[in-house]
Design a protein around this motif. Sequence first.
Motif, PDB file in Angstrom:
ATOM      1  N   TYR A   1     -13.730  15.453 -12.692  1.00  0.00           N
ATOM      2  CA  TYR A   1     -13.812  14.119 -12.103  1.00  0.00           C
ATOM      3  C   TYR A   1     -12.485  13.371 -12.286  1.00  0.00           C
ATOM      4  O   TYR A   1     -12.009  12.702 -11.358  1.00  0.00           O
ATOM      5  N   SER A   2     -11.912  13.486 -13.480  1.00  0.00           N
ATOM      6  CA  SER A   2     -10.664  12.772 -13.762  1.00  0.00           C
ATOM      7  C   SER A   2      -9.533  13.275 -12.867  1.00  0.00           C
ATOM      8  O   SER A   2      -8.732  12.484 -12.348  1.00  0.00           O
ATOM      9  N   LYS A   3      -9.475  14.595 -12.691  1.00  0.00           N
ATOM     10  CA  LYS A   3      -8.423  15.172 -11.846  1.00  0.00           C
ATOM     11  C   LYS A   3      -8.571  14.710 -10.407  1.00  0.00           C
ATOM     12  O   LYS A   3      -7.597  14.301  -9.748  1.00  0.00           O
TER      13      LYS A   3
ATOM     14  N   TYR B   1     -10.171  12.068  -9.414  1.00  0.00           N
ATOM     15  CA  TYR B   1      -9.940  10.619  -9.373  1.00  0.00           C
ATOM     16  C   TYR B   1      -8.447  10.327  -9.328  1.00  0.00           C
ATOM     17  O   TYR B   1      -7.995   9.456  -8.570  1.00  0.00           O
ATOM     18  N   ASP B   2      -7.662  11.044 -10.111  1.00  0.00           N
ATOM     19  CA  ASP B   2      -6.218  10.835 -10.128  1.00  0.00           C
ATOM     20  C   ASP B   2      -5.601  11.183  -8.775  1.00  0.00           C
ATOM     21  O   ASP B   2      -4.721  10.473  -8.274  1.00  0.00           O
ATOM     22  N   GLU B   3      -6.080  12.274  -8.163  1.00  0.00           N
ATOM     23  CA  GLU B   3      -5.563  12.647  -6.841  1.00  0.00           C
ATOM     24  C   GLU B   3      -5.907  11.587  -5.796  1.00  0.00           C
ATOM     25  O   GLU B   3      -5.079  11.234  -4.953  1.00  0.00           O
ATOM     26  N   LEU B   4      -7.146  11.088  -5.871  1.00  0.00           N
ATOM     27  CA  LEU B   4      -7.546  10.051  -4.919  1.00  0.00           C
ATOM     28  C   LEU B   4      -6.754   8.762  -5.133  1.00  0.00           C
ATOM     29  O   LEU B   4      -6.365   8.090  -4.164  1.00  0.00           O
ATOM     30  N   ALA B   5      -6.513   8.422  -6.403  1.00  0.00           N
ATOM     31  CA  ALA B   5      -5.740   7.209  -6.685  1.00  0.00           C
ATOM     32  C   ALA B   5      -4.312   7.348  -6.167  1.00  0.00           C
ATOM     33  O   ALA B   5      -3.743   6.385  -5.626  1.00  0.00           O
ATOM     34  N   THR B   6      -3.734   8.535  -6.309  1.00  0.00           N
ATOM     35  CA  THR B   6      -2.389   8.774  -5.771  1.00  0.00           C
ATOM     36  C   THR B   6      -2.388   8.667  -4.250  1.00  0.00           C
ATOM     37  O   THR B   6      -1.491   8.071  -3.643  1.00  0.00           O
ATOM     38  N   LYS B   7      -3.408   9.251  -3.633  1.00  0.00           N
ATOM     39  CA  LYS B   7      -3.519   9.168  -2.174  1.00  0.00           C
ATOM     40  C   LYS B   7      -3.692   7.719  -1.735  1.00  0.00           C
ATOM     41  O   LYS B   7      -3.074   7.280  -0.750  1.00  0.00           O
ATOM     42  N   LEU B   8      -4.518   6.956  -2.460  1.00  0.00           N
ATOM     43  CA  LEU B   8      -4.753   5.560  -2.109  1.00  0.00           C
ATOM     44  C   LEU B   8      -3.482   4.741  -2.257  1.00  0.00           C
ATOM     45  O   LEU B   8      -3.199   3.860  -1.426  1.00  0.00           O
ATOM     46  N   GLN B   9      -2.695   5.024  -3.278  1.00  0.00           N
ATOM     47  CA  GLN B   9      -1.438   4.303  -3.453  1.00  0.00           C
ATOM     48  C   GLN B   9      -0.516   4.530  -2.248  1.00  0.00           C
ATOM     49  O   GLN B   9       0.111   3.596  -1.747  1.00  0.00           O
ATOM     50  N   GLY B  10      -0.465   5.767  -1.774  1.00  0.00           N
ATOM     51  CA  GLY B  10       0.341   6.048  -0.593  1.00  0.00           C
ATOM     52  C   GLY B  10      -0.184   5.353   0.644  1.00  0.00           C
ATOM     53  O   GLY B  10       0.587   4.855   1.478  1.00  0.00           O
ATOM     54  N   MET B  11      -1.505   5.296   0.788  1.00  0.00           N
ATOM     55  CA  MET B  11      -2.086   4.633   1.958  1.00  0.00           C
ATOM     56  C   MET B  11      -1.832   3.121   1.920  1.00  0.00           C
ATOM     57  O   MET B  11      -1.590   2.503   2.958  1.00  0.00           O
TER      58      MET B  11
END
Length: 1227
Positions: A759-761, A763-773
Amino acid sequence: MATPLTDGGGGLAVLSNSVNKVDSSSANGCLASSEEPTRSPILIFLFFHKAIRKELDALHRLAMAFATGKRTDIQPLLERYHFLRSIYKHHSNAEDEVIFPALDIRVKNVAQTYSLEHEGETNLFDHLFELLSSNAKNDENFPRELASCTGALQTSVSQHMAKEEEQVFPLLIEKFSVAEQAALVWQFLCSIPVNMMAKFLPWLSSSVSPDEHQGLRKCLSKIVPEEKLLQQVIFTWMGGRSSADMFRSSIDTPQFQCCVDFGASTSSQRMEKANPACECRTGKRKYVDSSTDVSDTIEGHPINEILLWHNAIKRELNEIAEEARKIQQAGDFTNLSAFNERLQFIAEVCIFHSIAEDKVIFPAVDGKISFFQEHAEEESQFNEIRCLIENIQSAGAISTSADFYAKLCSHADQIMETIQRHFSNEEVQVLPLARKHFSFKRQRELLYQALCMMPLRLIERVLPWLVGKLTEDETNNFLKNMQLAAPVPDSALVTLFSGWACKARNQGSCLSSSAIGCCPVKSFTDIEEGFVHSACACSSASSARDSLTPQANNGKRLAKQNVPMSCKHNGSDQSCCVPGLGVNSNNLGPSSLFGAKSLRSLSFSSGAPSLNSSLFVWETDNSSSDIGCGERPIDTIFKFHKAIRKDLEYLDIESGKLSYCDETTLRQFIGRFRLLWGLYRAHSNAEDDIVFPALESKEALHNVSHSYTLDHKQEEKLFEDISCVLSELSHLHESLQKDDMDEDLVGSSISISAANGNYSKKYDELATKLQGMCKSIKVTLDQHIFREELELWPLFGRHFTVEEQDKIVGRIIGTTGAEVLQSMLPWVTSALTQDEQNKMMDTWKQATKNTMFNEWLNECWKGISELTPQTETLESSTPQKGVEFQESLDQPDQMFKPGWKDIFRMNQNELESEIRKVYRDATLDPRRKAYLVQNLMTSRWIATQQKLPQEIAGESSNGEDMVGHSPAYRCAEKKEFGCEHYKRNCKLRAACCGKLFTCRFCHDNVSDHSMDRKATTEMMCMRCLTVQPVGPICTTPSCNELSMAKYYCNICKFFDDERTVYHCPFCNLCRLGKGLGIDYFHCMTCNCCLGIKLVNHKCLEKSLETNCPICCDFLFTSSATVRALPCGHYMHSACFQAYTRSHYTCPICSKSMGDMAAYFGMLDALLAAEQLPEEYRNRCQDILCNDCDRKGTSRFHWLYHKCGNCRSYNTRVIKGETSNTDCPTSN
């Protein structure tokens, strides 16, 4: 991250008569088809777009892998960044130089926006490389920031290309013939530097499928002129270095053989004595082994050719300065255009020469050497003199020619002085180092690379110009060095260059001079004979002149016609014909137009033409006309941009903190995002529905807003993508919290830890993607807003009066609902200074002066201030829950300043968490901590006490003694609470008499006074019979938050459980309908809500604030349906139906209430058949027409009198009978 609107393949659709979108859904099939681009050559750009999308997608994947730790090597990423930047920069510059100016000639107001977008994309590339070159690479946030910037770049470029495919390409297909499209694309290719074309075409070929590759080749074969040598040059580049051998045999043909040997024969003859083994018998190009540098026998270093360039430029500038002095003495400025063209040519030569030095010569000699400031100064001086010439041309007869020519000569002398000083420093500092450290071979390579920094279209003009200023020996050495330096695959290219250089010797004059007709002719008759013996002449003088003489093509494909010349070579006559490009002789006009207007774009350091470009002539005029003007009503719209930028900055910064945030921060981020999304959607809809149509209604501004409408669609898709990722992120956050709680309860276990890790991994990938968006949405909206303010904003000051702007602002406000306004106003004003707030509110109040907006605004602020006390403790410590902007009016948390109601939303754990935060804050004084903790622990009780109603003196708190303290039923059998007027679950306590009634009508029917429903403060739930503060739900625990009705208005204190109702902030009343901007809008002049289809109606000021002319009921507050009449008056619909049974004129103004053409036609037929008595036939009556308000005369009749102007019978007699034989016979 997701890319909007398009997949990786581009797309197209065949267009016939109408302009349709190039459909991206069928991209792959269309690109694979060889027929489509052949029929419309402009669609070759779809291949370019597909290759760019593919490269952007690959870069974004690599950047994401680097950000998430899947890759550690950044070097391959850097190389691809540099390559893509170079490719896209030249692609954009060629579009700005060729495609957009051509389109702007035939379709106005389209190309400007796309050139501005190129500038924004250039800024994105610059920001990306600033990040890469900074010292932040060791920062832990660097990988995520790099991925965000890459994603923003991908989004911006993809959106730009999708818009081009939807708007620009269809227009090019519609407005240009197939031959003209091919000519444009060919000119586009010839505007890209040679060294970049050698990289661009192989990369393009490798980016498409084999089937698409065949289609690309067929399309190029139709675009490139049908000249064998030109085809060989292009397809050699397209095939890469491996394709060189297949073209060498064709270079050996007698047609081109002499051009290759031109300049080499003399040197070869010199070398034959020293080295017989190097003898060339076949006329083929000889490539000497590197161990034996045959040029060592040539006097001087090859790098000294730079001196030839310097001397030629200085000579040309001297001639220009002399020509300026001659013009000054003669006082004749009729030939300024020719003088300007010559100036543009030498300016272009200087700029590209500077680029070659900066990119090739100086880095190779010494990386520390730089003449960047000198190059920038020269470019600025050229631009100043160009502006001076344009100013005198635009001023015409009213100009002071003496002052102008004095300035012209002064500028010419300054340029000459600057360039002489610059060249002198280069010759002292750079050339000695190059002679010392580089072999002859390396020197030649540098010179050849510097030449290839120019595009083909410029080289075709520069080589004859340069050779025309050289001696025979200098010419021979120049061409020999070029042939020896060029790699084997460039055989066809060198042949082309050599042939172009031959044209100067055959013509005997400077190519640029013949183009503008003002350069002294330089004859080379003294060396003509020796020149012909040593090398052939490649084209006739007439063909050289044709290369610069505009010709009408009548829609046919332009091709360069070359007249072969007979020359003797090695004792035999050979026919030599080297083709020209044919890009300077078309009638489309883009190249010369752009080159004469924008020098900055030629430096390839900017992604778009400067504001001096022809694309922005009208724009600069508008901007200058707005300088110093006062506040305009339309400026209100753009104040929203400041608030949008503020929230975008918040999203960009805070999205980088979501990887390690708590639930409260995530909820607040989501709430802020949804608020921005809703308000931006309202702003975009207002522009699409009101502002842009107003712009398009002006004939001079057609097409100016279409690109921005496409932007809104793409931006909505970006918001939707971010919303989806936020939802997924929120679910993952909940899962992580749940796992943490389970681990605390059952202890640590391998399975729980593994699931938590997954879940943490994720979540981190999604947070990185969201930052780019979030970075992407910020960049996209920032650029969109910037272009609107630069391009559209000035247009209102020039094309719209203040009254028209007021009307536009009124329409925008009139389609904005109360809920949106309540969220929007504090959101906007928080981003403005106090002065800006005052100006904005003054504009709004001026636009709504006829309405109840000010009253609504005061009640709205009062309600918010009552529900949100200014308590420092709670504002600093209470968490905020994000909500949709469409929620009801009683939500006080739209500005993210928590109030007392937020306490009820907090569970015990959250309250304890807030108390712990206070204890952990080391900056607080112990007494301050104790005070804050005490307030938090007692906050629920404080909030409850503040929400309790003030009891009426002398009455019991439970309300049992009140009149009406019992339930009322709308339907007793079904147990439905309510009355005959409304269905609702509560009764209202009238503030006037303290009694309970279901609604104000029930009160008014049994009372001798009217009930002020807005003064209501208490209600009684009809289920539990508890009197409590008025609100949307019952606060009694036993009712479990029972809703009082589906709709509740906090201002009107109105409940309705059956109908669709909205509150109009300008009527300050609740009305039936879905809402403003949906099915109704509020007219600021009439001060009433009208159906959305009645936008174009006749306005009468405050026309609804009157009684119905039939029943005399007050229309503004009437609950019955009201009908608008064509004259602008109103009456109840039921009254209208009854009245029109016997009347057809308005009871107020007597105008016809409908289309009476059929009725009046019946009267015409009736009167035509009617015969008046003899004594009345010549009598006339003066009449006044009620419909057109004009006076006239009509034949006598006791009932019907026809208006001679509008043919209406809705008239009245204003003067008695008179005898007149000339009376009209309309009756």
